[in-house]
Scaffold this motif. Structure first.
Motif, PDB file in Angstrom:
ATOM      1  N   GLY A   1       0.856  -1.180   0.000  1.00 34.07           N
ATOM      2  CA  GLY A   1       0.000   0.000   0.000  1.00 34.07           C
ATOM      3  C   GLY A   1       0.889   1.226   0.000  1.00 34.07           C
ATOM      4  O   GLY A   1       2.037   1.173   0.460  1.00 34.07           O
ATOM      5  N   ASP A   2       0.377   2.334  -0.520  1.00 36.88           N
ATOM      6  CA  ASP A   2       1.178   3.548  -0.677  1.00 36.88           C
ATOM      7  C   ASP A   2       0.258   4.747  -0.513  1.00 36.88           C
ATOM      8  O   ASP A   2      -0.787   4.822  -1.170  1.00 36.88           O
ATOM      9  CB  ASP A   2       1.811   3.529  -2.077  1.00 36.88           C
ATOM     10  N   SER A   3       0.630   5.680   0.349  1.00 36.44           N
ATOM     11  CA  SER A   3      -0.205   6.851   0.609  1.00 36.44           C
ATOM     12  C   SER A   3       0.678   7.999   1.057  1.00 36.44           C
ATOM     13  O   SER A   3       1.717   7.786   1.688  1.00 36.44           O
ATOM     14  CB  SER A   3      -1.215   6.511   1.713  1.00 36.44           C
ATOM     15  N   SER A   4       0.272   9.214   0.706  1.00 39.10           N
ATOM     16  CA  SER A   4       1.010  10.366   1.226  1.00 39.10           C
ATOM     17  C   SER A   4       0.059  11.498   1.546  1.00 39.10           C
ATOM     18  O   SER A   4      -1.046  11.598   1.004  1.00 39.10           O
ATOM     19  CB  SER A   4       2.101  10.826   0.250  1.00 39.10           C
TER      20      SER A   4
ATOM     21  N   HIS B   1      -3.076   8.187  -2.866  1.00 37.54           N
ATOM     22  CA  HIS B   1      -3.871   7.079  -2.328  1.00 37.54           C
ATOM     23  C   HIS B   1      -3.683   5.844  -3.194  1.00 37.54           C
ATOM     24  O   HIS B   1      -3.407   5.941  -4.391  1.00 37.54           O
ATOM     25  CB  HIS B   1      -5.360   7.418  -2.283  1.00 37.54           C
ATOM     26  N   THR B   2      -3.844   4.686  -2.568  1.00 42.92           N
ATOM     27  CA  THR B   2      -3.901   3.399  -3.276  1.00 42.92           C
ATOM     28  C   THR B   2      -5.375   3.069  -3.488  1.00 42.92           C
ATOM     29  O   THR B   2      -6.171   3.139  -2.546  1.00 42.92           O
ATOM     30  CB  THR B   2      -3.217   2.291  -2.452  1.00 42.92           C
TER      31      THR B   2
ATOM     32  N   GLY C   1     -17.196   1.117  -9.201  1.00 45.58           N
ATOM     33  CA  GLY C   1     -16.442   2.360  -9.092  1.00 45.58           C
ATOM     34  C   GLY C   1     -15.066   2.155  -8.505  1.00 45.58           C
ATOM     35  O   GLY C   1     -14.198   1.551  -9.124  1.00 45.58           O
ATOM     36  N   VAL C   2     -14.883   2.610  -7.271  1.00 44.42           N
ATOM     37  CA  VAL C   2     -13.548   2.586  -6.672  1.00 44.42           C
ATOM     38  C   VAL C   2     -13.643   2.437  -5.165  1.00 44.42           C
ATOM     39  O   VAL C   2     -14.579   2.932  -4.528  1.00 44.42           O
ATOM     40  CB  VAL C   2     -12.759   3.877  -7.037  1.00 44.42           C
ATOM     41  N   GLU C   3     -12.652   1.753  -4.598  1.00 40.06           N
ATOM     42  CA  GLU C   3     -12.466   1.715  -3.150  1.00 40.06           C
ATOM     43  C   GLU C   3     -11.115   2.338  -2.852  1.00 40.06           C
ATOM     44  O   GLU C   3     -10.103   1.959  -3.453  1.00 40.06           O
ATOM     45  CB  GLU C   3     -12.495   0.267  -2.643  1.00 40.06           C
ATOM     46  N   VAL C   4     -11.105   3.306  -1.939  1.00 40.12           N
ATOM     47  CA  VAL C   4      -9.865   3.962  -1.535  1.00 40.12           C
ATOM     48  C   VAL C   4      -9.274   3.129  -0.404  1.00 40.12           C
ATOM     49  O   VAL C   4      -9.736   3.184   0.737  1.00 40.12           O
ATOM     50  CB  VAL C   4     -10.117   5.424  -1.097  1.00 40.12           C
ATOM     51  N   LEU C   5      -8.251   2.337  -0.727  1.00 41.85           N
ATOM     52  CA  LEU C   5      -7.701   1.383   0.238  1.00 41.85           C
ATOM     53  C   LEU C   5      -6.905   2.060   1.343  1.00 41.85           C
ATOM     54  O   LEU C   5      -6.725   1.478   2.411  1.00 41.85           O
ATOM     55  CB  LEU C   5      -6.822   0.361  -0.492  1.00 41.85           C
ATOM     56  N   THR C   6      -6.428   3.266   1.094  1.00 40.01           N
ATOM     57  CA  THR C   6      -5.601   3.970   2.087  1.00 40.01           C
ATOM     58  C   THR C   6      -6.323   5.188   2.657  1.00 40.01           C
ATOM     59  O   THR C   6      -5.679   6.129   3.126  1.00 40.01           O
ATOM     60  CB  THR C   6      -4.263   4.392   1.450  1.00 40.01           C
ATOM     61  N   ALA C   7      -7.661   5.181   2.645  1.00 44.48           N
ATOM     62  CA  ALA C   7      -8.436   6.307   3.188  1.00 44.48           C
ATOM     63  C   ALA C   7      -8.073   6.522   4.653  1.00 44.48           C
ATOM     64  O   ALA C   7      -7.929   5.559   5.423  1.00 44.48           O
ATOM     65  CB  ALA C   7      -9.924   6.041   3.037  1.00 44.48           C
TER      66      ALA C   7
END
Length: 188
Positions: free
Chosen positions: A33-36, A163-164, A171-177
């Motif tokens: 996972g990757d998030s900033s 976000h990952t 649609g989409v799921e924001v895995l790093t919310a």
């Protein structure tokens, strides 16, 4: 700095600085996972505005993620919003597919620069990052002598949010919310 800075004791943060905290994880079953997120140090109208517009670029592109959408459509949304606010979009670094490997296909540009064969359509099950890097000045970057830290050539401020994402059937799921974010604008 644009990305990949190496922290040390030589540079102290001061009022008006902005900084990016980029966090990557690898789960016990081998997935990444990757998030900033951006932080403003003290008060800076220019830095706060740049960070806000960069986050808006990320959210505007996430909002359009669904099966059948081309990567170029997401990139155009980012570029248009940034340029409407007088900013430029970094072209030397991009988002990426992510999963069992940290960097996988597809490469995700944050500006409209896709070759026809690279402008793929999203499909359910795809996992990738969107991580626009938006600059106050020009879009050109350079890597410093440490071989890692990237800065704008004109030394202007740069911000990045990331976000990952997982493309779902609807649609989409924001895995790093993060808990401080509101994704109620997503319809899936």
């Amino acid at each position: 700095m644009v990305c990949h800075g190496i922290p040390d004791d030589a540079k102290k943060l001061k009022n008006g600085d902005i900084m990016n905290l980029d966090i990557t994880v690898k789960t016990s079953d081998g997935y990444h996972g990757d998030s900033s997120v951006m932080f403003v140090v003290g008060e800076t109208i220019q830095g706060e505005r740049l960070c806000r517009v960069t986050q808006e670029c990320l959210y505007k592109s996430i909002e359009r993620v669904k099966p059948g959408v081309r990567l170029s459509e997401l990139a155009r949304v980012i570029q248009k919003h940034a340029e409407e606010h007088g900013y430029s979009v970094v072209r030397d670094f991009c988002g990426h597919g992510i999963g069992a490997e940290f960097h996988e296909e597809p490469q995700f540009l944050h500006y409209d620069g896709y070759a026809p064969d690279a402008d793929i359509k999203l499909a359910a099950g795809m996992c990738f990052t969107i991580e626009p890097m938006i600059n106050v000045g020009g879009y050109k970057t350079k890597v410093l002598r440490d071989g890692w830290t990237a800065v704008t050539k004109d030394r202007s401020l740069s911000a990045q949010w990331e976000h990952t994402l997982l493309v779902t059937e609807g649609g989409v799921e924001v895995l790093t919310a993060r808990g401080d974010e509101d994704f109620s604008f997503l319809t899936n």
